[in-house]
Design a protein around this motif. Sequence first.
Motif, PDB file in Angstrom:
ATOM      1  N   UNK A 110      28.872 -57.590  18.171  1.00 18.17           N
ATOM      2  CA  UNK A 110      27.777 -56.890  18.829  1.00 18.17           C
ATOM      3  C   UNK A 110      27.789 -55.382  18.569  1.00 18.17           C
ATOM      4  N   UNK A 111      28.679 -54.940  17.733  1.00 17.51           N
ATOM      5  CA  UNK A 111      28.825 -53.513  17.485  1.00 17.51           C
ATOM      6  C   UNK A 111      28.340 -53.204  16.078  1.00 17.51           C
ATOM      7  N   UNK A 112      27.685 -52.067  15.919  1.00 16.80           N
ATOM      8  CA  UNK A 112      27.261 -51.636  14.600  1.00 16.80           C
ATOM      9  C   UNK A 112      28.477 -51.163  13.807  1.00 16.80           C
ATOM     10  N   UNK A 113      29.005 -52.008  12.956  1.00 15.68           N
ATOM     11  CA  UNK A 113      30.224 -51.706  12.224  1.00 15.68           C
ATOM     12  C   UNK A 113      30.031 -50.483  11.332  1.00 15.68           C
ATOM     13  N   UNK A 114      28.882 -50.380  10.706  1.00 14.79           N
ATOM     14  CA  UNK A 114      28.628 -49.236   9.833  1.00 14.79           C
ATOM     15  C   UNK A 114      28.670 -47.938  10.631  1.00 14.79           C
ATOM     16  N   UNK A 115      28.139 -47.945  11.844  1.00 13.84           N
ATOM     17  CA  UNK A 115      28.177 -46.752  12.695  1.00 13.84           C
ATOM     18  C   UNK A 115      29.611 -46.370  13.048  1.00 13.84           C
ATOM     19  N   UNK A 116      30.446 -47.360  13.295  1.00 17.69           N
ATOM     20  CA  UNK A 116      31.850 -47.100  13.610  1.00 17.69           C
ATOM     21  C   UNK A 116      32.552 -46.457  12.428  1.00 17.69           C
ATOM     22  N   UNK A 117      32.358 -47.030  11.232  1.00 21.99           N
ATOM     23  CA  UNK A 117      32.991 -46.473  10.040  1.00 21.99           C
ATOM     24  C   UNK A 117      32.475 -45.062   9.752  1.00 21.99           C
ATOM     25  N   UNK A 118      31.192 -44.824   9.956  1.00 20.38           N
ATOM     26  CA  UNK A 118      30.639 -43.481   9.758  1.00 20.38           C
ATOM     27  C   UNK A 118      31.288 -42.482  10.716  1.00 20.38           C
ATOM     28  N   UNK A 119      31.452 -42.886  11.960  1.00 24.69           N
ATOM     29  CA  UNK A 119      32.093 -42.015  12.938  1.00 24.69           C
ATOM     30  C   UNK A 119      33.536 -41.706  12.577  1.00 24.69           C
ATOM     31  N   UNK A 120      34.255 -42.712  12.082  1.00 26.38           N
ATOM     32  CA  UNK A 120      35.646 -42.502  11.666  1.00 26.38           C
ATOM     33  C   UNK A 120      35.710 -41.526  10.510  1.00 26.38           C
ATOM     34  N   UNK A 121      34.840 -41.717   9.524  1.00 27.44           N
ATOM     35  CA  UNK A 121      34.844 -40.837   8.354  1.00 27.44           C
ATOM     36  C   UNK A 121      34.473 -39.401   8.751  1.00 27.44           C
ATOM     37  N   UNK A 122      33.537 -39.247   9.665  1.00 34.06           N
ATOM     38  CA  UNK A 122      33.156 -37.908  10.119  1.00 34.06           C
ATOM     39  C   UNK A 122      34.307 -37.234  10.856  1.00 34.06           C
ATOM     40  N   UNK A 123      35.030 -37.983  11.676  1.00 33.25           N
ATOM     41  CA  UNK A 123      36.150 -37.372  12.399  1.00 33.25           C
ATOM     42  C   UNK A 123      37.286 -37.007  11.447  1.00 33.25           C
ATOM     43  N   UNK A 124      37.471 -37.778  10.381  1.00 29.20           N
ATOM     44  CA  UNK A 124      38.481 -37.432   9.367  1.00 29.20           C
ATOM     45  C   UNK A 124      38.079 -36.153   8.651  1.00 29.20           C
ATOM     46  N   UNK A 125      36.807 -36.036   8.299  1.00 32.51           N
ATOM     47  CA  UNK A 125      36.330 -34.824   7.631  1.00 32.51           C
ATOM     48  C   UNK A 125      36.519 -33.598   8.512  1.00 32.51           C
ATOM     49  N   UNK A 126      36.252 -33.736   9.793  1.00 36.98           N
ATOM     50  CA  UNK A 126      36.398 -32.602  10.713  1.00 36.98           C
ATOM     51  C   UNK A 126      37.871 -32.211  10.816  1.00 36.98           C
ATOM     52  N   UNK A 127      38.776 -33.195  10.873  1.00 32.50           N
ATOM     53  CA  UNK A 127      40.197 -32.904  10.975  1.00 32.50           C
ATOM     54  C   UNK A 127      40.733 -32.232   9.720  1.00 32.50           C
ATOM     55  N   UNK A 128      40.223 -32.617   8.556  1.00 27.05           N
ATOM     56  CA  UNK A 128      40.706 -32.048   7.297  1.00 27.05           C
ATOM     57  C   UNK A 128      40.145 -30.648   7.057  1.00 27.05           C
ATOM     58  N   UNK A 129      39.029 -30.307   7.685  1.00 26.32           N
ATOM     59  CA  UNK A 129      38.399 -28.998   7.446  1.00 26.32           C
ATOM     60  C   UNK A 129      39.076 -27.884   8.186  1.00 26.32           C
TER      61      UNK A 129
END
Length: 64
Positions: A45-64
């Motif tokens: 019932x969860x938008x898997x693509x949205x979850x992966x997008x959120x994970x990738x965005x948080x990784x980008x923020x941490x690396x910046x």
Amino acid sequence: MEALQMLKFHLKKERLNFTESWVTPESQMTEDDPDEDLLDNLLKDVGVQDIFDGIMQSIEVDEA
């Protein structure tokens, strides 16, 4: 005095065990259906693509 010493010894032996009731019986651990895909049920019932997008965005923020 001897009775107090025996009582103290008895109470020292009876330590509180807060994790005693946390033990899971083997019957509960083996009652799952082996044909059931648990990950699929979790993400159904969860938008898997949205979850992966959120994970990738948080990784980008941490690396910046």
